[in-house]
Design an enzyme around this catalytic site. Structure first.
Site, PDB file in Angstrom:
ATOM      1  N   ARG A 208       0.820  -1.220   0.000  1.00 37.82           N
ATOM      2  CA  ARG A 208       0.000   0.000   0.000  1.00 37.82           C
ATOM      3  C   ARG A 208       0.848   1.262   0.000  1.00 37.82           C
ATOM      4  O   ARG A 208       0.386   2.328  -0.423  1.00 37.82           O
ATOM      5  CB  ARG A 208      -0.991  -0.027   1.171  1.00 37.82           C
TER       6      ARG A 208
ATOM      7  N   GLU B 199       4.393  -9.160  15.734  1.00 34.24           N
ATOM      8  CA  GLU B 199       3.770  -9.563  16.991  1.00 34.24           C
ATOM      9  C   GLU B 199       4.059 -11.051  17.252  1.00 34.24           C
ATOM     10  O   GLU B 199       4.428 -11.457  18.338  1.00 34.24           O
ATOM     11  CB  GLU B 199       2.276  -9.307  16.893  1.00 34.24           C
TER      12      GLU B 199
HETATM   13  P1  AMP Z   1       3.973  -1.598  11.999  1.00 36.56           P
HETATM   14  O1  AMP Z   1       5.249  -2.240  11.534  1.00 36.56           O
HETATM   15  O2  AMP Z   1       3.440  -2.236  13.242  1.00 36.56           O
HETATM   16  O3  AMP Z   1       4.101  -0.090  12.119  1.00 36.56           O
HETATM   17  O4  AMP Z   1       2.865  -1.907  10.893  1.00 36.56           O
HETATM   18  C1  AMP Z   1       2.801  -1.154   9.734  1.00 36.56           C
HETATM   19  C2  AMP Z   1       2.402  -1.964   8.533  1.00 36.56           C
HETATM   20  O5  AMP Z   1       1.356  -2.881   8.814  1.00 36.56           O
HETATM   21  C3  AMP Z   1       1.900  -1.050   7.428  1.00 36.56           C
HETATM   22  O6  AMP Z   1       2.438  -1.493   6.192  1.00 36.56           O
HETATM   23  C4  AMP Z   1       0.392  -1.182   7.485  1.00 36.56           C
HETATM   24  O7  AMP Z   1      -0.145  -1.202   6.180  1.00 36.56           O
HETATM   25  C5  AMP Z   1       0.121  -2.489   8.204  1.00 36.56           C
HETATM   26  N1  AMP Z   1      -0.848  -2.353   9.298  1.00 36.56           N
HETATM   27  C6  AMP Z   1      -0.579  -2.526  10.624  1.00 36.56           C
HETATM   28  N2  AMP Z   1      -1.683  -2.385  11.378  1.00 36.56           N
HETATM   29  C7  AMP Z   1      -2.697  -2.086  10.524  1.00 36.56           C
HETATM   30  C8  AMP Z   1      -4.096  -1.794  10.698  1.00 36.56           C
HETATM   31  N3  AMP Z   1      -4.688  -1.789  11.901  1.00 36.56           N
HETATM   32  N4  AMP Z   1      -4.833  -1.508   9.584  1.00 36.56           N
HETATM   33  C9  AMP Z   1      -4.242  -1.507   8.362  1.00 36.56           C
HETATM   34  N5  AMP Z   1      -2.941  -1.789   8.133  1.00 36.56           N
HETATM   35  C10 AMP Z   1      -2.164  -2.073   9.195  1.00 36.56           C
END
Ligand code: AMP
Length: 177
Positions: free
Chosen positions: A63, A100
């Site tokens: 995305r 996670e």
């Molecule tokens: P993080 O590494 O935890 O910051 O997760 C970021 C990545 O996971 C991004 O590429 C987001 O598109 C996806 N992502 C994580 N949580 C969500 C959520 N609640 N809704 C949509 N996309 C998410």
């Protein structure tokens, strides 16, 4: 949030329990299909970074690609994809990071960023910040300078910014809980 962000937030669809129970998914397809919403999102993100003399805009699969490419075009910069493993054809560098549950990896072409290049990293959403930090490490490993990170959505309650101390983190739409 700025007025435009309040308007754009209304175009985000929240889908509970996707892709698994307990996750509230922020669906940007409803924003993307709205002609004015798409335009305003690209313009507002570009506005936040336009003073930075950026050489390269990196989009994180998948995305992130949607937003990074038009921002690069607006800035007169190049676009570079950071991809999931085994997608890129030429010589590449990779990074692993914690999820996670378990681990994930991302890859970038070795010649995509050069010494001293001024780089902006773009994704649709920052949650824990783990993905973005992994991409910072990839860029810096190649000698690039991360001058900013830009996200359409920030889940502030997950405090992803704490993994990116000292970097310019920009977001448009925030969720506080
Ligand atoms: P993080 O590494 O935890 O910051 O997760 C970021 C990545 O996971 C991004 O590429 C987001 O598109 C996806 N992502 C994580 N949580 C969500 C959520 N609640 N809704 C949509 N996309 C998410």
């Amino acid at each position: 949030m700025e007025n435009v962000a309040v308007e754009l937030k209304k175009l985000i669809r929240e889908v509970p329990d996707f892709p698994k129970p307990g996750i509230n998914f922020y669906d940007i397809t409803t924003l993307l299909k709205d002609a004015s919403g798409l335009k305003k999102t690209i313009e507002a993100l570009t506005e936040k970074v336009k003073g930075e003399k950026i050489d390269t805009v990196i989009g994180i699969e998948s995305r992130g690609f949607i937003f990074a490419s038009p921002i690069a075009y607006m800035l007169g910069a190049g676009f570079v994809p950071v991809r999931k493993p085994k997608k890129l054809p030429a010589e590449k560098v990779s990074v692993s990071y914690e999820l996670e549950y378990g681990q994930d990896s991302l890859e970038m072409h070795k010649d995509a960023v050069g010494q001293g290049h001024r780089v902006l990293i773009v994704d649709d959403l920052i949650a824990t910040g783990g993905t973005a930090k992994a991409v910072v490490d990839l860029v810096e490993g190649l000698g690039g300078q991360v001058v900013g990170l830009a996200f359409v959505i920030e889940l502030t309650f997950l405090n992803g910014r704490s993994k990116l101390n000292g970097y310019n983190v920009h977001s448009l739409i925030t969720y506080d809980s």
